[in-house]
Design a protein around this motif. Structure first.
Motif, PDB file in Angstrom:
ATOM      1  N   LEU A  52      99.144  -3.686 -31.608  1.00 43.17           N
ATOM      2  CA  LEU A  52      99.499  -4.540 -32.745  1.00 43.17           C
ATOM      3  C   LEU A  52      98.506  -4.293 -33.874  1.00 43.17           C
ATOM      4  N   ASP A  53      99.022  -4.031 -35.059  1.00 43.17           N
ATOM      5  CA  ASP A  53      98.146  -3.915 -36.220  1.00 43.17           C
ATOM      6  C   ASP A  53      97.861  -5.317 -36.756  1.00 43.17           C
ATOM      7  N   VAL A  54      96.631  -5.520 -37.241  1.00 45.55           N
ATOM      8  CA  VAL A  54      96.231  -6.872 -37.644  1.00 45.55           C
ATOM      9  C   VAL A  54      97.083  -7.380 -38.805  1.00 45.55           C
ATOM     10  N   ALA A  55      97.706  -6.474 -39.554  1.00 43.94           N
ATOM     11  CA  ALA A  55      98.456  -6.884 -40.745  1.00 43.94           C
ATOM     12  C   ALA A  55      99.958  -6.933 -40.527  1.00 43.94           C
ATOM     13  N   GLU A  56     100.421  -6.842 -39.282  1.00 46.53           N
ATOM     14  CA  GLU A  56     101.876  -6.888 -39.073  1.00 46.53           C
ATOM     15  C   GLU A  56     102.232  -7.920 -38.012  1.00 46.53           C
ATOM     16  N   GLY A  57     103.427  -8.495 -38.161  1.00 49.53           N
ATOM     17  CA  GLY A  57     103.930  -9.452 -37.187  1.00 49.53           C
ATOM     18  C   GLY A  57     104.355  -8.746 -35.914  1.00 49.53           C
ATOM     19  N   LEU A  58     104.652  -9.544 -34.883  1.00 41.61           N
ATOM     20  CA  LEU A  58     104.987  -8.962 -33.581  1.00 41.61           C
ATOM     21  C   LEU A  58     106.281  -8.157 -33.648  1.00 41.61           C
ATOM     22  N   ASP A  59     107.305  -8.719 -34.298  1.00 39.85           N
ATOM     23  CA  ASP A  59     108.587  -8.022 -34.386  1.00 39.85           C
ATOM     24  C   ASP A  59     108.414  -6.681 -35.115  1.00 39.85           C
ATOM     25  N   GLN A  79     112.428 -10.525 -28.338  1.00 32.89           N
ATOM     26  CA  GLN A  79     111.215 -10.667 -27.522  1.00 32.89           C
ATOM     27  C   GLN A  79     111.605 -11.067 -26.101  1.00 32.89           C
ATOM     28  N   TYR A  81     109.101 -11.104 -23.072  1.00 36.37           N
ATOM     29  CA  TYR A  81     108.074 -11.821 -22.308  1.00 36.37           C
ATOM     30  C   TYR A  81     106.718 -11.233 -22.689  1.00 36.37           C
ATOM     31  N   ILE A  96     103.056  -7.834 -25.559  1.00 34.91           N
ATOM     32  CA  ILE A  96     104.261  -8.582 -25.915  1.00 34.91           C
ATOM     33  C   ILE A  96     105.413  -7.585 -25.804  1.00 34.91           C
ATOM     34  N   ARG A 228     117.578 -17.018 -30.493  1.00 33.95           N
ATOM     35  CA  ARG A 228     116.260 -17.521 -30.879  1.00 33.95           C
ATOM     36  C   ARG A 228     116.351 -18.880 -31.562  1.00 33.95           C
ATOM     37  N   LEU A 231     114.228 -20.096 -34.571  1.00 33.93           N
ATOM     38  CA  LEU A 231     113.370 -18.978 -34.973  1.00 33.93           C
ATOM     39  C   LEU A 231     114.128 -17.965 -35.814  1.00 33.93           C
ATOM     40  N   SER A 234     113.353 -17.444 -39.437  1.00 33.50           N
ATOM     41  CA  SER A 234     112.130 -16.790 -39.883  1.00 33.50           C
ATOM     42  C   SER A 234     112.470 -15.509 -40.635  1.00 33.50           C
TER      43      SER A 234
END
Lengths: 235, 235
Positions: A52-59, A79, A81, A96, A228, A231, A234
């Motif tokens: 994961l990059d610190v500047a991007e969301g999980l999706d 997502q 699990y 994730i 979702r 969610l 979002s």
């Protein structure tokens, strides 16, 4: 804790992509794996993914790492699990995990486009979900969980959207279910359940051929695809 | 990235605990929140939780932080979803959110035991799920998602296990559903669906009283409670 270089866990994302490949022997679930080029587990097969990059969301991280490793871009990723056992990696990693269903013609088209641009992904191979190689980390457990979710919790609408063309007969849908479940289903019961699900919309078109005409259905886009709920609002 | 002190995300866990509190006005879903004592969001209410320790798994971290903040120890916690939007906190935090259902008598017994030992939790208050205060971070969105999951995706067996005593009538179960959904249900339809679900086992015992005797049911323990499939085999 001396075995990690950090005082906390690092976050990774991985994705399980299922497609249904039909050949002379019937149809089967397939998924792409990436051969690792470095330790830990160098040369073992693993799910596509990355940090994961610190500047991007999980999706966004799931989409990016999937595209970078496999060249695939599903229309949505859901997502699945978060896996975070202490000993799942030599360093502490919380993964994730996302998943998606992708039609074989979409896979073919996306990979052909990459080949044309000379950026076909390396080290990727598709495997039968029932005949996987030795896998890195806990990825065998992750795939087993994804298969269980697919076999138990994915409704008619999602399967139809993910693995069938826009219009399909109930026999087409039943054959997909039979491939996923690995057993035959009673056609009359299946028809009754599918029609009662509220997730399929009958069209006025029919497929004709050697059998009697079969009505074509499409899936109901009003049904939440990724389930979702709130969610989905979002960005 | 200058706004974070680290080059990667930190992992936290939070838990949404629902219980059903009955009073003269009827029954309603309640959940415990913890008042924050430091920035960010000092003095705002937040879900119970804390940081993942590098030496503990996700499930263990959820249980530990829930016990530390609220004194509650549900018999199981189920992973709900991982929240990781970039802007959900001033620093980059991925929160793995768990949830559980807890009967009111279990809550009362656990809190009474803490009070007896002089270690009652501070800064905790129970709120009506339909009348929440201003919440820290994205916790309002997290609770909305948990409520949606509870209202849409939780079956008869899980509700019965989580919010009812070991034996209950179908009228008891229907009343719990009505409280969760916020609307009346047709008793005959409800009975038919509950009996067809395969998740409730009729006993040979009946509750007698002013009405005609009502059969007592218990939930089927063979049905996966947390619906984790192959993950349930994990330690």
């Amino acid at each position: 804790m001396t075995r990690t270089s950090s005082s906390s866990a690092r976050v990774a994302v991985s994705t399980v992509i299922f497609t249904l490949r039909a050949d002379a022997d019937g149809a089967g679930l397939m998924l792409p794996l990436v051969r690792r080029t470095r330790d830990p587990y160098a040369a073992r097969w693993a799910l596509p993914g990355g940090w994961l990059d610190v500047a991007e969301g999980l999706d966004a991280a799931a989409s990016r790492t999937l595209a970078e490793t496999t060249g695939l871009a599903p229309s949505y990723l859901e997502q699945l699990y978060a896996f975070g056992d202490v000993d799942r990696s030599p360093t502490r990693v919380v993964s994730i995990v996302y998943w998606a269903l992708l039609r074989q013609d979409e896979v073919d088209a996306q990979l052909a486009a990459h080949a044309e641009h000379g950026d076909a992904p390396d080290n990727v191979q598709w495997f039968d979900a029932d005949a996987l190689p030795d896998l890195a980390f806990d990825h065998a457990q992750i795939i087993a969980y994804a298969l269980w979710r697919l076999r138990n919790k994915v409704g008619y609408s999602r399967i139809a959207h993910g693995l069938l063309p826009d219009e399909f007969t109930l026999a087409d849908l039943r054959e997909v279910y039979e491939s996923i479940l690995g057993r035959r289903l009673d056609p009359a019961n299946f028809r009754r359940q599918a029609e009662a699900s509220g997730t399929l919309i009958p069209t006025e078109r029919f497929r004709t051929g050697s059998h009697r005409p079969a009505r074509l259905y499409r899936y109901n886009r009003d049904v939440e695809l990724a389930e979702r709920g709130p969610l989905s609002a979002s960005p």
